[in-house]
Write a protein that holds these residues in place. Sequence first.
Motif, PDB file in Angstrom:
ATOM      1  N   MET A   1       7.392  22.599 -35.542  1.00 50.56           N
ATOM      2  CA  MET A   1       7.934  22.100 -34.068  1.00 50.56           C
ATOM      3  C   MET A   1       7.408  22.710 -33.520  1.00 50.56           C
ATOM      4  N   LYS A   2       7.693  24.267 -33.029  1.00 47.76           N
ATOM      5  CA  LYS A   2       7.798  24.815 -32.395  1.00 47.76           C
ATOM      6  C   LYS A   2       6.162  24.577 -32.021  1.00 47.76           C
ATOM      7  N   GLU A   3       5.009  24.997 -32.302  1.00 44.62           N
ATOM      8  CA  GLU A   3       3.699  25.280 -32.516  1.00 44.62           C
ATOM      9  C   GLU A   3       2.874  23.735 -32.126  1.00 44.62           C
ATOM     10  N   ALA A   4       4.057  22.104 -32.879  1.00 46.50           N
ATOM     11  CA  ALA A   4       3.669  20.861 -31.794  1.00 46.50           C
ATOM     12  C   ALA A   4       4.064  20.846 -30.624  1.00 46.50           C
ATOM     13  N   LEU A   5       5.323  21.250 -29.611  1.00 42.96           N
ATOM     14  CA  LEU A   5       5.554  20.823 -28.689  1.00 42.96           C
ATOM     15  C   LEU A   5       4.606  22.136 -27.743  1.00 42.96           C
ATOM     16  N   ASN A   6       3.940  23.514 -28.212  1.00 43.21           N
ATOM     17  CA  ASN A   6       2.879  24.459 -27.093  1.00 43.21           C
ATOM     18  C   ASN A   6       1.392  23.487 -27.715  1.00 43.21           C
ATOM     19  N   ASP A   7       1.624  22.485 -28.270  1.00 44.78           N
ATOM     20  CA  ASP A   7       0.103  21.775 -28.128  1.00 44.78           C
ATOM     21  C   ASP A   7       0.405  20.508 -27.088  1.00 44.78           C
TER      22      ASP A   7
ATOM     23  N   PRO B   1      21.678   9.670 -43.741  1.00 47.13           N
ATOM     24  CA  PRO B   1      20.775   9.661 -43.328  1.00 47.13           C
ATOM     25  C   PRO B   1      19.928  10.540 -43.906  1.00 47.13           C
ATOM     26  N   ILE B   2      18.622   9.984 -43.773  1.00 44.44           N
ATOM     27  CA  ILE B   2      17.446  10.736 -44.786  1.00 44.44           C
ATOM     28  C   ILE B   2      16.872  11.114 -43.602  1.00 44.44           C
ATOM     29  N   GLU B   3      17.145  12.851 -43.635  1.00 51.15           N
ATOM     30  CA  GLU B   3      16.020  13.647 -42.943  1.00 51.15           C
ATOM     31  C   GLU B   3      14.591  13.517 -43.204  1.00 51.15           C
ATOM     32  N   LYS B   4      13.951  13.394 -42.518  1.00 50.38           N
ATOM     33  CA  LYS B   4      12.163  14.151 -41.966  1.00 50.38           C
ATOM     34  C   LYS B   4      12.178  15.817 -42.340  1.00 50.38           C
ATOM     35  N   ASN B   5      10.818  15.921 -43.483  1.00 50.61           N
ATOM     36  CA  ASN B   5      11.101  17.459 -43.002  1.00 50.61           C
ATOM     37  C   ASN B   5      10.079  18.065 -41.905  1.00 50.61           C
ATOM     38  N   SER B   6      10.401  19.568 -41.721  1.00 51.23           N
ATOM     39  CA  SER B   6       9.623  19.794 -40.587  1.00 51.23           C
ATOM     40  C   SER B   6       8.383  19.722 -40.044  1.00 51.23           C
ATOM     41  N   THR B   7       7.027  19.756 -41.587  1.00 48.92           N
ATOM     42  CA  THR B   7       5.970  19.127 -41.053  1.00 48.92           C
ATOM     43  C   THR B   7       5.702  18.006 -40.699  1.00 48.92           C
ATOM     44  N   GLU B   8       6.905  17.428 -41.232  1.00 52.46           N
ATOM     45  CA  GLU B   8       7.116  15.696 -40.734  1.00 52.46           C
ATOM     46  C   GLU B   8       7.303  15.619 -38.795  1.00 52.46           C
ATOM     47  N   LYS B   9       8.691  16.141 -38.867  1.00 56.11           N
ATOM     48  CA  LYS B   9       8.362  15.854 -37.511  1.00 56.11           C
ATOM     49  C   LYS B   9       7.746  16.790 -36.426  1.00 56.11           C
ATOM     50  N   ALA B  10       6.908  17.681 -36.731  1.00 54.49           N
ATOM     51  CA  ALA B  10       6.078  18.301 -36.464  1.00 54.49           C
ATOM     52  C   ALA B  10       4.798  17.308 -36.146  1.00 54.49           C
ATOM     53  N   GLN B  11       4.774  16.344 -36.678  1.00 57.01           N
ATOM     54  CA  GLN B  11       3.753  15.330 -36.603  1.00 57.01           C
ATOM     55  C   GLN B  11       3.830  14.591 -35.535  1.00 57.01           C
ATOM     56  N   GLU B  12       5.644  14.393 -35.493  1.00 58.92           N
ATOM     57  CA  GLU B  12       5.640  13.152 -35.081  1.00 58.92           C
ATOM     58  C   GLU B  12       5.954  13.771 -33.210  1.00 58.92           C
ATOM     59  N   TYR B  13       6.546  14.683 -33.227  1.00 57.85           N
ATOM     60  CA  TYR B  13       6.410  15.027 -31.502  1.00 57.85           C
ATOM     61  C   TYR B  13       4.921  15.080 -31.432  1.00 57.85           C
ATOM     62  N   THR B  14       4.175  15.549 -32.051  1.00 53.82           N
ATOM     63  CA  THR B  14       3.113  15.476 -30.866  1.00 53.82           C
ATOM     64  C   THR B  14       2.244  13.866 -31.221  1.00 53.82           C
ATOM     65  N   ALA B  15       2.677  13.008 -32.116  1.00 56.19           N
ATOM     66  CA  ALA B  15       2.484  11.780 -32.162  1.00 56.19           C
ATOM     67  C   ALA B  15       3.187  11.117 -30.370  1.00 56.19           C
TER      68      ALA B  15
END
Length: 447
Positions: free
Chosen positions: A316-322, A257-271
């Motif tokens: 991702m922590k910062e995204a969840l905080n938001d 499986p191809i994993e996205k980087n943490s920046t992309e995952k943070a954006q997807e958490y937010t979305a």
Amino acid sequence: MTKARFRQICGICAILIFLPIAVYYSRKGPLPDNSIKAGRKVTIQHINGRYAFYKDNKPFLVKGGAGYTFIKDLALSGGNTIICWDTAALQTTLNQAAEYNLSVIIGLDIPGVQYPQIYKNKKKLAELFSAYSVLVDRYKDHPAVFAWCLGNELIFPFSPVYDPFYTAYNRLLGMIHRTDPNHPVCTTVINVSRKNIFNIQWRVPAIDFIGLNSYYSIRTLQQDISQLKLFWKGPYIISEWAPLGTWEAPVTSWGAPIEKNSTEKAQEYTAAYVDYIAPLNDRRFLGSLAFYWGSRQEYTFTWYSVFNEDGVPTEMKEALNDCWTDSLTKHSSPELRQILFDGNLSAKDNIMVSAGTLHKADVFLKAGNSPDSVRCCWQVLKEDWALWGKPWDNFKKPARVAGLLADSLQHTSFTAPEKEGPYRLFVTVYNSKGYCATTNIPFYVLE
């Protein structure tokens, strides 16, 4: 038609009509004991058509994560609840949660129906019942306890072959309700499963609410739930949510499986939160728990990890905080653009190399990130095909393949391992603000 024939047909029709009803009620699980709910510290109230948790007589919307570590960070990030499946560390988790005014849903793992031999073994069932009876009695009065979750992602089948499972499950459920009448009990299922939810309503109707573990499919969650409204109208939480499950990701030609980087995952958490969880127009919705609040090895040590294995938080922590504070903050984490292999190859290029050959890798930051303020930690890990597709296993991070990497800058060179098989090249990018970013690229070594 003769009268005898008419009576015969009527008899057959009666059997066809009433037999399913008889079967339904003969196998229907014990109904909830409403008298137990009086005086609970945590209740689920149904007022004006809307369900809501009430904790100490105040409305409570669950916002938090799955895990048992970084409790203080969860509270400071706006979370109020954690679901903990590690009962070995439960005392510590509960004490820390109480210190930071967090609620804990205690997960009690039990074998699924795929292990019928356990549900036919009276000794094993007695041991399980006794162990959980002691555990529930021990922690039921702890101020941080919010609810119990009996079983994670179980399958609730239709066939009477599984009657021993339902008998054991209802016995455990009844024990929890009797021992701890102050807190509700749930179970979790994968996505909005029509069969599972129907059978829960039928075979274990005393369950107080249901947890839905939903990843990419959270995009259709409200639609999926609305299709079940004829037979399921009860309350629920989203008990796990994350950007993309390992089983949902694109894969290489050898199945990695191809994993996205943490920046992309943070954006997807937010979305996912902003677009699908926060605006849920469902009067039965009780809250949500992000996966995974901590560091976890599952396929990789970074896939679901909001924190790196050394405890350093990611974006991702910062995204969840938001998400939890309904804010939009300026993030302090390094922001990644991409990782490349040998100058221009990405994971989708199905990278295959010969054993012992020399290669290079580059990790690129997004514009505005100063490369002078970061340091990189590269490592090559061998993947274990035997564990792919088995997310319930207690994974352990594979050993690092030593002696391959030449340096620890944004641009590195390394020697391919000598042994054939699937590998990943990982890089963790740290900055001076106390955050990190993670990414990796899979490759295959041919002898």
